[in-house]
Design an enzyme around this catalytic site. Structure first.
Site, short mmCIF file in Angstrom:
data_model
loop_
_atom_site.label_atom_id
_atom_site.label_comp_id
_atom_site.label_asym_id
_atom_site.label_seq_id
_atom_site.Cartn_x
_atom_site.Cartn_y
_atom_site.Cartn_z
N SER A 1 -19.51 -6.05 -0.42
CA SER A 1 -18.21 -5.48 -0.78
C SER A 1 -18.31 -3.95 -0.90
O SER A 1 -17.29 -3.26 -0.97
CB SER A 1 -17.70 -6.07 -2.11
OG SER A 1 -18.70 -6.00 -3.11
N GLU B 1 -24.06 -15.84 3.23
CA GLU B 1 -22.80 -16.60 3.28
C GLU B 1 -22.93 -17.74 4.28
O GLU B 1 -23.33 -17.52 5.42
CB GLU B 1 -21.65 -15.69 3.72
CG GLU B 1 -21.31 -14.64 2.68
CD GLU B 1 -20.11 -13.78 3.07
OE1 GLU B 1 -19.41 -14.12 4.05
OE2 GLU B 1 -19.90 -12.77 2.39
N GLU C 1 -16.62 -18.83 -4.00
CA GLU C 1 -15.52 -17.84 -4.01
C GLU C 1 -14.21 -18.52 -3.61
O GLU C 1 -14.11 -19.16 -2.56
CB GLU C 1 -15.85 -16.69 -3.04
CG GLU C 1 -14.75 -15.64 -2.99
CD GLU C 1 -15.16 -14.33 -2.34
OE1 GLU C 1 -16.34 -14.17 -1.96
OE2 GLU C 1 -14.28 -13.45 -2.22
O1 KIV Z 1 -19.87 -8.73 -1.86
C1 KIV Z 1 -19.51 -9.14 -2.98
O2 KIV Z 1 -19.12 -8.38 -3.87
C2 KIV Z 1 -19.56 -10.59 -3.22
C3 KIV Z 1 -18.98 -11.09 -4.49
C4 KIV Z 1 -17.51 -11.02 -4.42
C5 KIV Z 1 -19.46 -12.43 -4.82
O3 KIV Z 1 -20.04 -11.30 -2.40
#
Ligand code: KIV
Length: 264
Positions: free
Chosen positions: A50, A120, A181
């Site tokens: 993220s 993932e 998620e």
């Molecule tokens: O990249 C991220 O911040 C995540 C979280 C939302 C679990 O994968």
């Protein structure tokens, strides 16, 4: 301090489920924030991909590179004394084969003082190969932002059969925990009861073994609308705007700096 001296190890983290203790995780991408978060005693810090949207201003998580993840993870790894630090493997750093996945995850552990990686999706062989190489794996199911084009958008995952089977498979492959998620609360609770490793929810209800949020969302610095699963615990965006506006005005009218902030 090296990563092996940290207070929260993989066995401690995983053992919290059996002990009935809730696990708290947040994201961090830099040294300052990682130190602050770590001093609160939370159990886990994720250097999430993220970072692509939150820090780099990109439209989704796909463009972030392995080198960029290592750059951020290295800063976080150097700051943390207590929490377990997990690093997201970015898009296409593990989907192209087990050999490349082990080499890339190995770089993360060697270069960053972080203890684990997160992947993932449905990748039994990759998880198995990483675990065999001594690299702890956190799995990530439900909404998988790296598959956004295939999923057709950021949607709640309601596929009960697949979720139950995928998470069981991740456990069998050796994952030590699973992020869920955007999964309906009842289904996430069912998955949580079906696996012996901890589930960490984001938008997955209170029945998970732990929770994670993007720190900028929790602090109220994310511009625009935040997703439904976010709870803002502060409005630091507004506080920042007010502070910067006061500074701007004081510089303009000459009331900053005063003698107090000046040297004789
Ligand atoms: O990249 C991220 O911040 C995540 C979280 C939302 C679990 O994968």
């Amino acid at each position: 301090m090296s990563s092996s001296d940290r207070q929260i190890t993989i066995p401690k983290f995983a053992g919290m489920k059996a002990a009935g203790q809730k696990i708290t995780m947040l994201t961090a991408y830099d040294h300052t924030m990682a130190s602050l978060l770590d001093s609160t005693g939370i159990e886990g810090i994720l250097v999430g991909d993220s970072v692509a949207t939150v820090v780099q201003g990109r439209p989704n998580t796909l463009p972030v590179t392995l080198d960029e993840m290592i750059y951020h993870a290295e800063m976080v790894g150097r700051a943390v004394r207590h929490a377990l630090v997990v690093v997201d493997m970015p898009f296409l750093s593990y989907q192209t084969g087990t050999h490349q996945a082990v080499a890339n995850a190995g770089r993360i552990l060697k270069q960053t003082q972080c203890q684990a990686v997160k992947l993932e999706g449905d990748i039994y062989q990759v998880t198995e190969a990483l675990v065999a190489a001594g690299i702890p794996v956190m799995a990530h199911y439900g909404l998988r932002p790296q598959s956004i084009h295939q999923l057709g958008g950021y949607r709640v995952d309601r596929d009960r059969e697949r979720l139950l089977s995928d998470t069981k498979t991740a456990e069998e492959a050796g994952a030590f925990a699973i992020v869920l998620e955007c999964v309906p609360a009842e289904l996430a609770a069912e998955v949580t009861a079906a696996v012996s490793i901890p589930t960490i929810g984001i938008g997955a209800g209170a029945g998970c073994d732990g929770q994670i949020l993007v720190t900028q969302d929790l602090l109220g610095v994310t511009p625009g609308r935040v997703p439904r699963h976010v709870k803002k615990y502060a409005e630091l965006g507004n506080i920042t705007l007010e502070a910067v506006a006061r500074y701007r005005d004081e510089v303009r009218d000459g009331s900053f700096p005063t003698k107090e902030q000046s040297f004789d």
